[in-house]
Scaffold this active site. Structure first.
Site, short mmCIF file in Angstrom:
data_model
loop_
_atom_site.label_atom_id
_atom_site.label_comp_id
_atom_site.label_asym_id
_atom_site.label_seq_id
_atom_site.Cartn_x
_atom_site.Cartn_y
_atom_site.Cartn_z
N TYR A 15 -13.11 -2.97 3.54
CA TYR A 15 -12.24 -1.86 3.90
C TYR A 15 -12.23 -0.86 2.74
O TYR A 15 -11.41 -0.90 1.85
CB TYR A 15 -10.83 -2.39 4.18
CG TYR A 15 -9.82 -1.35 4.59
CD1 TYR A 15 -10.20 -0.06 4.94
CD2 TYR A 15 -8.47 -1.64 4.64
CE1 TYR A 15 -9.29 0.90 5.31
CE2 TYR A 15 -7.54 -0.70 5.02
CZ TYR A 15 -7.95 0.56 5.35
OH TYR A 15 -7.04 1.52 5.71
N ARG A 57 0.83 -1.22 0.00
CA ARG A 57 0.00 0.00 0.00
C ARG A 57 0.86 1.26 0.00
O ARG A 57 0.42 2.32 -0.43
CB ARG A 57 -0.84 0.04 1.28
CG ARG A 57 -2.16 -0.65 1.23
CD ARG A 57 -2.82 -0.59 2.61
NE ARG A 57 -3.26 0.75 2.98
CZ ARG A 57 -4.47 1.22 2.76
NH1 ARG A 57 -5.37 0.46 2.17
NH2 ARG A 57 -4.81 2.43 3.13
N GLU A 104 -3.13 7.23 19.07
CA GLU A 104 -3.88 6.06 18.58
C GLU A 104 -3.25 4.77 19.04
O GLU A 104 -2.05 4.56 18.86
CB GLU A 104 -3.93 6.06 17.04
CG GLU A 104 -4.84 7.10 16.49
CD GLU A 104 -5.03 6.96 14.98
OE1 GLU A 104 -4.67 5.91 14.40
OE2 GLU A 104 -5.54 7.93 14.40
N ASP A 152 -11.93 2.87 1.10
CA ASP A 152 -11.49 4.26 1.23
C ASP A 152 -12.72 5.13 0.95
O ASP A 152 -13.69 4.66 0.34
CB ASP A 152 -10.39 4.58 0.21
CG ASP A 152 -9.03 4.03 0.66
OD1 ASP A 152 -8.83 3.87 1.89
OD2 ASP A 152 -8.17 3.78 -0.20
N ARG A 180 -10.51 -4.91 13.21
CA ARG A 180 -9.42 -4.32 13.98
C ARG A 180 -10.00 -3.07 14.58
O ARG A 180 -10.77 -2.36 13.94
CB ARG A 180 -8.30 -3.89 13.04
CG ARG A 180 -7.21 -4.90 12.85
CD ARG A 180 -6.29 -4.40 11.76
NE ARG A 180 -5.62 -3.17 12.16
CZ ARG A 180 -5.37 -2.17 11.33
NH1 ARG A 180 -5.74 -2.21 10.08
NH2 ARG A 180 -4.74 -1.10 11.76
N ARG A 213 9.46 5.83 -3.54
CA ARG A 213 9.80 6.75 -4.63
C ARG A 213 11.27 7.15 -4.56
O ARG A 213 11.78 7.37 -3.47
CB ARG A 213 9.02 8.06 -4.51
CG ARG A 213 7.57 7.96 -4.67
CD ARG A 213 6.97 9.37 -4.76
NE ARG A 213 5.53 9.22 -4.60
CZ ARG A 213 4.86 9.65 -3.55
NH1 ARG A 213 5.49 10.30 -2.59
NH2 ARG A 213 3.56 9.44 -3.47
N ARG A 262 0.53 6.29 16.53
CA ARG A 262 0.78 7.63 15.98
C ARG A 262 0.07 8.69 16.80
O ARG A 262 -0.83 8.38 17.59
CB ARG A 262 0.38 7.72 14.52
CG ARG A 262 -1.05 7.30 14.26
CD ARG A 262 -1.33 7.25 12.77
NE ARG A 262 -2.74 6.97 12.56
CZ ARG A 262 -3.32 6.76 11.39
NH1 ARG A 262 -2.60 6.78 10.30
NH2 ARG A 262 -4.60 6.53 11.30
N1 UDP Z 1 3.61 1.10 7.84
C1 UDP Z 1 4.81 1.05 8.50
N2 UDP Z 1 5.33 2.19 9.03
C2 UDP Z 1 4.68 3.38 8.97
C3 UDP Z 1 3.44 3.44 8.28
C4 UDP Z 1 2.93 2.27 7.74
O1 UDP Z 1 5.42 -0.01 8.58
O2 UDP Z 1 5.21 4.36 9.49
C5 UDP Z 1 3.07 -0.17 7.27
C6 UDP Z 1 2.18 -0.91 8.26
O3 UDP Z 1 2.42 -2.29 8.10
C7 UDP Z 1 0.80 -0.57 7.79
C8 UDP Z 1 1.00 -0.50 6.28
O4 UDP Z 1 2.29 0.07 6.13
O5 UDP Z 1 -0.12 -1.55 8.16
C9 UDP Z 1 -0.04 0.33 5.57
O6 UDP Z 1 -0.03 1.63 6.11
P1 UDP Z 1 -1.23 2.63 5.88
O7 UDP Z 1 -0.86 3.92 6.45
O8 UDP Z 1 -1.65 2.54 4.46
O9 UDP Z 1 -2.32 1.92 6.81
P2 UDP Z 1 -3.83 2.32 7.13
O10 UDP Z 1 -3.79 2.96 8.49
O11 UDP Z 1 -4.29 3.25 6.05
O12 UDP Z 1 -4.52 1.01 7.15
#
Ligand code: UDP
Length: 367
Positions: A350, A173, A302, A352, A250, A177, A282
């Site tokens: 899930y 996901r 969170e 968006d 979750r 870059r 976070r």
């Molecule tokens: N992820 C991570 N470090 C970060 C942010 C995300 O390892 O700082 C990983 C983590 O496994 C997460 C996945 O990337 O489940 C997808 O992140 P995203 O922010 O897309 O998750 P969302 O909260 O949108 O489900």
């Protein structure tokens, strides 16, 4: 209750609100009800000292779909917010998603070629051909250093299990870059509704009758009698009295704090805490979604949790077991003649935000 409406919409979240707007435009009469004492479902924002607080988790609107973008902008203006989270690992800050800024901060490399060489060097030590899990996937995408600092602990906290026990696709996901671009999303359009999401929902459902704080399923017969058709956006398993068992989610818990006299707590809307030792995943500082200049601030820590029956359902767990269970409920739903099921909870999906809007548009068009 005498029959009065063409449609009863159960749930005033995004899916229900889009249906309400479109059906209203066709001249239908609508009653909306919601279990909560406010409209908006999980996109609900609440003003605290002039700051729109995302009460059920941060929502950042992004889409590639021009039709959806034009649609939401027809209700309220969207601002120019671009999501650029920062990761804090053991007191050091790194830009996300993984890009040239991150590579510079991690290794001091200044060019894409140097960054690629560094990643190749780290990958080579692991000999991963076909990644079998999230850990192997992450290492083969961005190497060991970034995996250990920015992915391992965060993912473990978020999912409550080791990266070696998680599927590889989760990490795909995230954009990777080799440019200096901190935009978390690749989508063409992005922003936050000015005045918060509640203002957007209010506009969408303008003119509909709304009853809050009432539970459809506790008195289904009388609510059903109010309208010819029902659009149900709540949990599908609850609709059918959990007869096949509970679908799992979750869940997230929020510790929200008003910091009076603090105008700017962390300088960014989203800061991820990526080490395992920090219990939260976070911190959201809500004012930065709208470039707020208030003298105070509101932050939310969170915590990701294993879901228990009775907890707030957030993310559907789309594993095999739950998908099979959903399929059983879906079969029952398809037999209903009066009730139509839609949205994240009723479709156990899930979604968006842009996808949920498109799905509501398509559903109404089909009807
Ligand atoms: N992820 C991570 N470090 C970060 C942010 C995300 O390892 O700082 C990983 C983590 O496994 C997460 C996945 O990337 O489940 C997808 O992140 P995203 O922010 O897309 O998750 P969302 O909260 O949108 O489900």
């Amino acid at each position: 209750m005498a029959k009065k409406y063409d449609y009863l919409i159960v749930g005033t979240g995004l899916f229900g609100a889009v249906c309400a707007d479109l059906l209203k435009a066709q001249g239908r009469t609508i009653m909306m009800i919601d279990k909560r004492d406010h409209i908006g479902g999980n996109v609900y924002t609440e003003s605290v000292k002039g700051i729109n607080v995302h009460k059920y988790g941060a929502h950042i609107f992004h889409t590639n779909n021009k039709r959806v973008w034009d649609y939401v902008n027809s209700f309220v203006e969207f601002n120019r917010y671009t999501n650029s989270p920062v990761a804090n690992y053991k007191g050091r800050l790194y830009n996300l998603p993984f890009n040239m800024n991150t590579f510079y901060q991690m290794w001091g490399v200044k060019t894409p070629a140097e960054a690629q060489a560094k990643i190749e060097e780290q990958k080579a030590q692991y000999h991963i051909d076909e990644p079998r899990n999230l850990e192997e996937q992450a290492i083969s995408l961005i190497g060991k250093d970034i995996y250990e600092a920015l992915i391992k602990g965060y993912t473990q906290k978020q999912w409550g299990r080791a990266c070696t026990d998680l599927p590889a696709f989760i990490i795909k996901r995230l954009p990777l870059r080799f440019t200096f671009d901190n935009n978390y999303f690749n989508d063409r359009y992005q922003g936050i509704p000015e005045g918060g999401y509640t203002a957007l929902i209010e506009k969408m459902i303008e003119g509909c009758d709304v009853r809050l704080g009432v539970d459809y399923l506790s008195d289904r017969e009388s609510y059903d009698a109010m309208a010819d058709r029902v659009i149900y956006t709540g949990e599908i398993d609850r609709f059918f009295s959990y007869q096949y068992g509970h679908l799992q989610y979750r869940t997230v818990s929020f510790e929200t704090e008003l910091l009076e006299g603090v105008a700017n707590y962390q300088g960014n809307a989203v800061v991820n805490y990526t080490e395992a030792e920090v219990p939260y995943t976070r911190i959201i500082e809500h004012k930065h979604f709208e470039f707020g200049t208030q003298p105070d601030t509101v932050i939310s820590r969170e915590y990701s949790k294993e879901w228990q029956p009775g907890d707030e359902p957030y993310y559907p767990v789309n594993d095999d077991k739950n998908s099979a269970l959903y399929a059983q409920y879906k079969e029952l739903a398809d037999q209903q003649t009066k009730v139509i099921f839609g949205g994240r909870l009723a479709e156990y999906k899930y979604y968006d935000m842009d996808k949920v809007i498109m799905s509501a548009i398509e559903m109404v068009e089909k009807m």
